[in-house]
Structure formats: structure tokens, C-alpha cells
Design an enzyme around this catalytic site. Structure first.
Site, PDB file in Angstrom:
ATOM      1  N   ASP A 106       0.776  -1.023   0.004  1.00 49.42           N
ATOM      2  CA  ASP A 106      -0.046  -0.068   0.029  1.00 49.42           C
ATOM      3  C   ASP A 106       0.926   1.206  -0.179  1.00 49.42           C
ATOM      4  O   ASP A 106       1.994   1.239   0.513  1.00 49.42           O
ATOM      5  CB  ASP A 106      -0.819   0.038   1.364  1.00 49.42           C
ATOM      6  CG  ASP A 106      -2.079  -0.858   1.085  1.00 49.42           C
ATOM      7  OD1 ASP A 106      -2.721  -0.965  -0.114  1.00 49.42           O
ATOM      8  OD2 ASP A 106      -2.387  -1.292   2.274  1.00 49.42           O
ATOM      9  N   ASP A 375      -3.162  -2.603   5.716  1.00 48.42           N
ATOM     10  CA  ASP A 375      -3.882  -2.168   7.046  1.00 48.42           C
ATOM     11  C   ASP A 375      -5.200  -2.403   7.403  1.00 48.42           C
ATOM     12  O   ASP A 375      -5.707  -2.131   8.391  1.00 48.42           O
ATOM     13  CB  ASP A 375      -3.398  -0.636   7.212  1.00 48.42           C
ATOM     14  CG  ASP A 375      -3.753   0.343   5.876  1.00 48.42           C
ATOM     15  OD1 ASP A 375      -4.625  -0.133   5.351  1.00 48.42           O
ATOM     16  OD2 ASP A 375      -3.427   1.389   5.916  1.00 48.42           O
ATOM     17  N   ASP A 379      -7.954  -5.551   3.183  1.00 47.51           N
ATOM     18  CA  ASP A 379      -6.694  -6.115   2.996  1.00 47.51           C
ATOM     19  C   ASP A 379      -6.518  -7.701   3.075  1.00 47.51           C
ATOM     20  O   ASP A 379      -5.592  -8.264   2.875  1.00 47.51           O
ATOM     21  CB  ASP A 379      -5.474  -5.392   3.323  1.00 47.51           C
ATOM     22  CG  ASP A 379      -5.469  -3.880   2.648  1.00 47.51           C
ATOM     23  OD1 ASP A 379      -6.004  -4.059   1.552  1.00 47.51           O
ATOM     24  OD2 ASP A 379      -5.163  -3.043   3.257  1.00 47.51           O
TER      25      ASP A 379
END
Length: 659
Positions: A106, A375, A379
Site C-alpha cells: 500500500d 492495514d 486487505d
């Protein structure tokens, strides 16, 4: 572990062969002396000794130290990573991370600081870059005090966040990242949250709406017959609501089409710099019967604000790959994905299913070892699907942490690279130990087998072989499995999936060192008395002790050689590993004690200083042998998928950026 099983089977075969050869020679000797029918307790003890030697060979051959080395290396890395802000939930994750070919990460909070700040502002037809260490009056030279006051009003009145003081006296802002960035900017400009709220009373609030993409507030001005509306939101929305703009002296002038186009160009310029843009506007309304309604038009534009999430100090790096959006990615066919993914570097606006699909393709089609960072709760599927999942410890949800193998406590990509660095160190340390152990195994098995076949006895006794086993397994694992990583590890290409732990380079070193040691020990076994000029009743015991001592000293230097399988300078960084030095010193000290003081127990006799020196010189010669071996080129076979995927990038970190 497959390696341990194979080595164990080979050791068992050599043990059986050695036992059969020793028993066969014993029976042939008795037959030659016509004593095949005559058996005594001495004969039984002789056969028992043969069996003990065979069992000892099995004990030496079975690499029980290999699982110990793996566990030690993983545990040592896990402890070190805890100090470096990485919590390893699954022990094997350390080793897996060392094989990672691709990191899907990310952007927000991992590559960036996860703290939004105002980077640029356009106000009164001028653009200003904002630095946090600037003076609080950084805009005052270019705008009037009136414009400055309206700007601060628009920031502190039209917000859904709160500014509080902590027990430590520090200012804390409670709110969304965007709101926090604007309020921090207002504080930097010298504004005060409480003062502005005391001066003006809020009449009506229109919270942020994802459809309207703006938020508005109506406040009553002190000692005035007017109320003031403030609007803040997406640039294209708010700009359409404005028909005037503020000049540097605080006047409201009509917004011409030419000026509107210039402002649009400013907004687009901010967007091209990856800034999130917001427009701030206000409108004064006379206190009438409808003064409690928030207008939707005829606003005066105050400023255009550009907000960003700064990249962490490691820098952005070079962008040379392919970028794609999630909606476009999910429509691609399997054949198109095979062409796109090797060049893919950025995936924007991706959904959880897009992330999961990318990870699945990388693992199943390209056979890569994939690490994924995340996070959010969404995910979790990608974190679970990946070979190793890394969850953020600060911004991460509990669902993400539960799905991950490693929790990055500081949400920093640098920590992720450090996990990979230690993972590679674990893998390399295990390879070092395997090289060292296989060399000892081959020499111990071959010298006993050759000696049994030719002379009918083994030069190394049971106690001596057990001491060698202790050096080879427990102490060897402790020394080589705890070597710290070095910067050169990150310059190597990733290891990849389904790669044999024993490389051609290792085989070169193992075979070369084994041949040298076997030749030396065989010559000493059959011609040692003549070479060393030994005579007398103790000549055989002295020779056997010298062979045992030379064999152990060779392993001490072989352990030093195993510190680096490719580079010539094996002493580099040796003093940074105190455990390795402690093991080396302990091995030498115990060897001296066994040879000089434990004669009855270990079947040894004290050696003269000349013989000790000879043992050390023979052992040290393996350092020269290692240099010669490392000059022999070895063909390295690289995985095609890994080489293709990483073409043009650093070996690590690289790979798709799941935005």
C-alpha cells in the site's frame, strides 16, 4: 526437511557398509587362523565395537543440528526484528521473507508517512509552497490582514475536527487526515481554534457529503447585521459555486472566465504533483428571514489548498514500469495479465478483489514468492493469500493483523526491507551451516569407510566421533546460524520459489574441501608414522591422536571458510559476531583439554608442540584451498520469471504498489 532425510539415508548406508566391511575382515582373519569356530568374550567385544562405530557413524551422519540451526536462526532473527519494530507472528515468516521476489505494498502509510500536510496554497492569484519550519506569518507579506483573517476563519469555523491540549502540553487534533492537515496549517499561520469559535457563533452546519463533495457552515459575525457562510470541498465543485475572488488587499472582484481558467490550471497543476486539492470560499448574507439557510452559489473564492501525504525519507525512487487502474485490471484476460504483470508497478483505485487477484496471479502463474502489506479489513484476503503478509501496527485493523505473518509496528517501509534483510540472512546462514555440516559428514564417513576397507579399523573412535558431532551440530549451528546480516545481501537477486538450498557454489566448496581433507587424512592414516617420524610403542596412539586433532582443526578453519561461500575475505565482519568467536575459542579450548588431559576417556595421548603446529598448518591450508576453489567459476541458473519481473528494478524493494 528433505536435505536432512537424504543425508541421514546416506549416513545409514555408509554405516551399514562400514559395519559389514569390518565384520567381513574380522571373519576372514579368524578363518585364516582356523579360529572360525572358536569364539571368546574378546571377539564379542570386538564385534560390539564394530557395531558402536556403525551407530556412531549414523549419529554423526544424521544432521540433527540442521533443524536446530534453522530454529536458532529464525529465533535469533525474530528477537532482533522485535528491536527493529517488527513483530513476527509466525517463526517461518523470517525465512520466507528472505525468498520474496515481489512486495505488493500500500502507498498510504507504508511508502508515505500517513500524515497529510498542506504542501501548496494558491491565494490572491499567487502560489506559495508551505514548509513546516516557515515563520507563522509566511503569507502576510503577500496578502492583507483582512484576507489573512478570512482564511483563518474559513479553516477553523468550517471543520468537523477538534483541537485539544494533551496532558503533556502538546496540541492534538482529532479528525480525518484531510481536516487535520488544514487545521495544522491554520495553527502554523498563527490561528487559534478556541478564539475563532468564541468570536463567532455557529448557526447551521452542513456536514461533508460524499455526493456533494463539500461541507458548509453558517456563522454569525460579531457586532454585525450579517452572517457568513463558509464552504470547503472538491475544487471543481466549489469553484463552480464562486463568481468572485479575493484580491491581496481584501477586495471582492468578479471572477472572469480568463481568471477561472487560470485557477483551473492551478488546480490541475496541483493534481499533477499528486496533491489533493480543496477550495475554500465564503459569502456574506444579510440577516433576513432566510438567513439561516446555507446558499449554493455566488461565493467568493478564498484559496486553493494542495494537500499531500509526504513520502518517507527513503525517497520515491524511479518509476519505469506500468501503471493501471483497478477497474481496467479486473477486465483483463489471463493472457493479457501474463503480459502486463511483469511490467506492472502501480495499481491505482484497486479493490480488495483486485489485490487478491494480483497476488494469486503472481504466486500461481509466475511462481513468485509474494509479500503483501496492508492495514485495512479489506486487505485481509490478499494478506492471507500471500506467502507472507505484513500488517501495519499503527494504522492496521485487528482483522489485518490476524491475517498477517508479521506486524510492522512503525508502519514504515524501511522496516519491511529490514525484515527481508534478516530473512535473507536466515536463509544464507542455513546454507552456510549445510555447507559446513556436509563437508564434515563427507570427510568423517569416507575416512572411516576407506580405513575400514583397507586396514580393518576406524581411525576415529566413538568418543572422538561424538565430539566431532557436537562441533558439527550444536556448536556449528550456534556459530553460523546467528551471523548478522550485511548490506551486500540486498544487492543479490531474490531466491525465489522451489530453489534447492544446496547450490552449485556450495557443492564446489563441499567437494573441494572434502577431497583435500580426505587426501590428507588418508595419507596420515597409512603413511603417517613415516612422515611424522614416529616410533616406539606409542607411535600408533600418537598417530591416531594426531589424525583426530588434525581433523578437528580442519573443521575449525572450515567453519571460518563457511562464513562466506563466494567471497575470498572470510574474515570480514568476524568481530561483529561475538557468538561465532566464542564458539571458535570454546572449540579450540575443549580440543586442547580432550587431547592433553582426557587420554583414557577419549583414547588420546598428549601431543608435542611440533605436532600441534603441524595440525594447525594443515587446517589453515584449507583457507588457501578455499581461495583456489572460489576462483573456479560456477554457472548460476536464474529463474526466468524472477529475472523478467525485476528487469530494470532494484532486486528489492520493487514490485506493484497497491494504492
Amino acid at each position: 526437511m528433505g536435505v536432512a532425510t537424504i543425508i541421514g539415508k546416506i549416513g545409514l548406508a555408509f554405516a551399514v557398509l562400514t559395519f559389514l566391511v569390518l565384520v567381513g575382515r574380522f571373519l576372514v582373519t579368524k578363518a585364516n587362523h582356523h579360529e572360525i569356530t572358536k569364539w571368546s568374550s574378546r571377539d564379542a567385544l570386538e564385534l560390539l565395537n564394530f557395531f558402536a562405530i556403525a551407530v556412531t557413524i549414523i549419529v554423526v551422519a544424521v544432521p540433527e543440528g540442521l533443524p536446530l540451526a534453522v530454529t536458532l536462526s529464525l529465533a535469533f532473527a525474530m528477537k532482533k526484528l522485535m528491536k527493529d519494530r517488527a513483530l513476527v507472528r509466525h517463526l517461518s515468516a523470517c525465512e520466507t521473507m528472505g525468498s520474496a521476489c515481489c512486495i505488493c505494498t500500500d502507498k498510504t502509510g507504508t511508502l508515505t508517512t500517513n500524515h497529510m500536510v498542506v504542501d501548496k496554497i494558491w491565494i490572491c492569484e499567487k502560489t506559495k509552497s508551505i514548509q513546516t519550519d516557515d515563520d507563522k506569518d509566511l503569507l502576510m507579506p503577500s496578502i492583507s490582514e483582512g484576507v489573512h483573517g478570512i482564511l483563518l476563519q474559513s479553516i477553523f469555523q468550517n471543520t468537523g475536527s477538534e483541537v485539544t491540549k494533551g496532558k503533556d502540553g502538546k496540541t492534538n487534533i482529532l479528525g480525518t487526515p484531510t481536516e487535520t492537515a488544514i487545521l495544522e496549517f491554520g495553527l502554523l499561520m498563527g490561528g487559534d481554534f478556541k478564539t475563532h469559535h468564541i468570536e463567532s457563533e455557529i448557526v447551521k452546519v452542513e456536514p461533508f457529503n460524499s455526493e456533494k463533495k463539500k461541507m458548509s457552515v453558517l456563522v454569525s459575525l460579531p457586532d454585525s447585521s450579517r452572517v457568513r457562510a463558509f464552504c470547503k470541498g472538491a475544487s471543481e465543485i466549489v469553484l463552480k459555486m464562486c463568481d468572485k475572488m479575493l484580491t491581496s488587499d481584501g477586495k471582492e472582484v468578479p471572477l472572469s472566465e480568463n481568471q477561472r481558467q487560470k485557477i483551473t490550471d492551478v488546480i490541475n497543476g496541483f493534481a499533477c504533483e499528486a496533491l489533493r486539492t480543496l477550495c475554500l470560499a465564503f459569502k456574506d448574507i444579510e440577516k433576513t428571514s432566510d438567513a439561516d439557510s446555507i446558499p449554493d452559489s455566488n461565493y467568493t473564492l478564498i484559496a486553493v489548498v494542495g494537500i499531500k501525504d509526504p513520502v518517507r525519507p527513503r525517497g520515491q525512487g524511479s518509476y519505469t514500469g506500468l501503471a493501471i487502474e483497478g477497474p481496467d485490471f479486473r477486465t483483463k484476460s489471463s493472457q493479457e495479465l501474463e503480459e502486463i504483470i511483469p511490467r506492472l508497478q502501480v495499481m491505482a483505485r484497486s479493490s480488495p478483489l483486485d489485490k487478491h487477484k494480483l497476488v494469486t496471479q503472481l504466486r500461481n502463474v509466475f511462481k513468485e514468492v509474494v509479500a503483501v502489506t496492508g492495514d485495512g479489513t479489506n486487505d485481509a484476503p490478499a494478506l492471507s493469500e500471500a506467502d507472507i503478509g505484513l500488517a501495519m501496527g499503527i494504522a492496521g485493523t485487528e482483522v489485518a493483523k490476524e491475517s498477517a505473518d508479521v506486524i510492522v509496528m512503525d508502519d514504515n517501509f524501511k522496516t519491511i526491507v529490514n525484515v527481508a534483510r534478516w530473512g535473507r540472512a536466515v536463509y544464507i546462514n542455513i546454507q552456510k551451516f549445510v555447507q559446513f555440516q556436509l563437508t564434515v559428514n563427507v570427510v568423517a564417513l569416507m575416512i572411516n569407510f576407506i580405513s575400514a576397507c583397507i586396514s580393518g579399523n576406524a581411525p576415529l573412535t566413538t568418543v572422538q566421533l561424538l565430539w566431532v558431532n557436537l562441533i558439527m551440530d550444536t556448536l556449528g549451528a550456534l556459530a553460523l546460524a546467528t551471523e548478522p546480516p550485511h548490506d551486500g545481501l540486498m544487492k543479490r537477486p531474490p531466491i525465489g520459489r522451489n530453489v534447492s538450498i544446496i547450490t552449485k557454489t556450495m557443492w564446489r566448496n563441499i567437494i573441494g574441501q572434502s577431497i583435500y581433507q580426505i587426501i590428507v587424512l588418508v595419507i596420515l592414516q597409512f603413511d603417517g608414522k613415516h612422515l611424522l617420524k614416529l616410533s616406539g610403542s606409542d607411535a600408533t596412539k600418537i598417530l591416531n591422536t594426531f589424525i583426530f586433532n588434525t581433523f578437528v582443526i580442519c573443521q575449525v578453519f572450515n567453519e571460518i571458510n563457511s562464513r562466506d561461500m563466494e567471497k575470498i575475505n572470510v574474515f570480514k565482519g568476524i568481530f561483529s559476531s561475538w557468538i561465532f568467536l566464542a564458539v571458535m575459542i570454546s572449540t579450540v579450548v575443549f580440543q586442547i583439554v580432550i587431547v592433553e588431559f582426557l587420554g583414557t576417556f577419549a583414547n588420546t595421548v598428549p601431543l608435542s608442540w611440533e605436532l600441534w603446529l603441524a595440525s594447525v598448518l594443515i587446517g589453515a591450508a584449507s583457507l588457501v584451498i578455499a581461495v583456489i576453489l572460489k576462483c573456479i567459476p560456477v554457472e548460476t541458473k536464474k529463474d526466468g520469471n524472477t529475472a523478467k519481473h525485476h528487469d530494470g528494478y532494484e532486486p528489492l524493494p520493487s514490485g506493484p504498489d497497491l494504492a
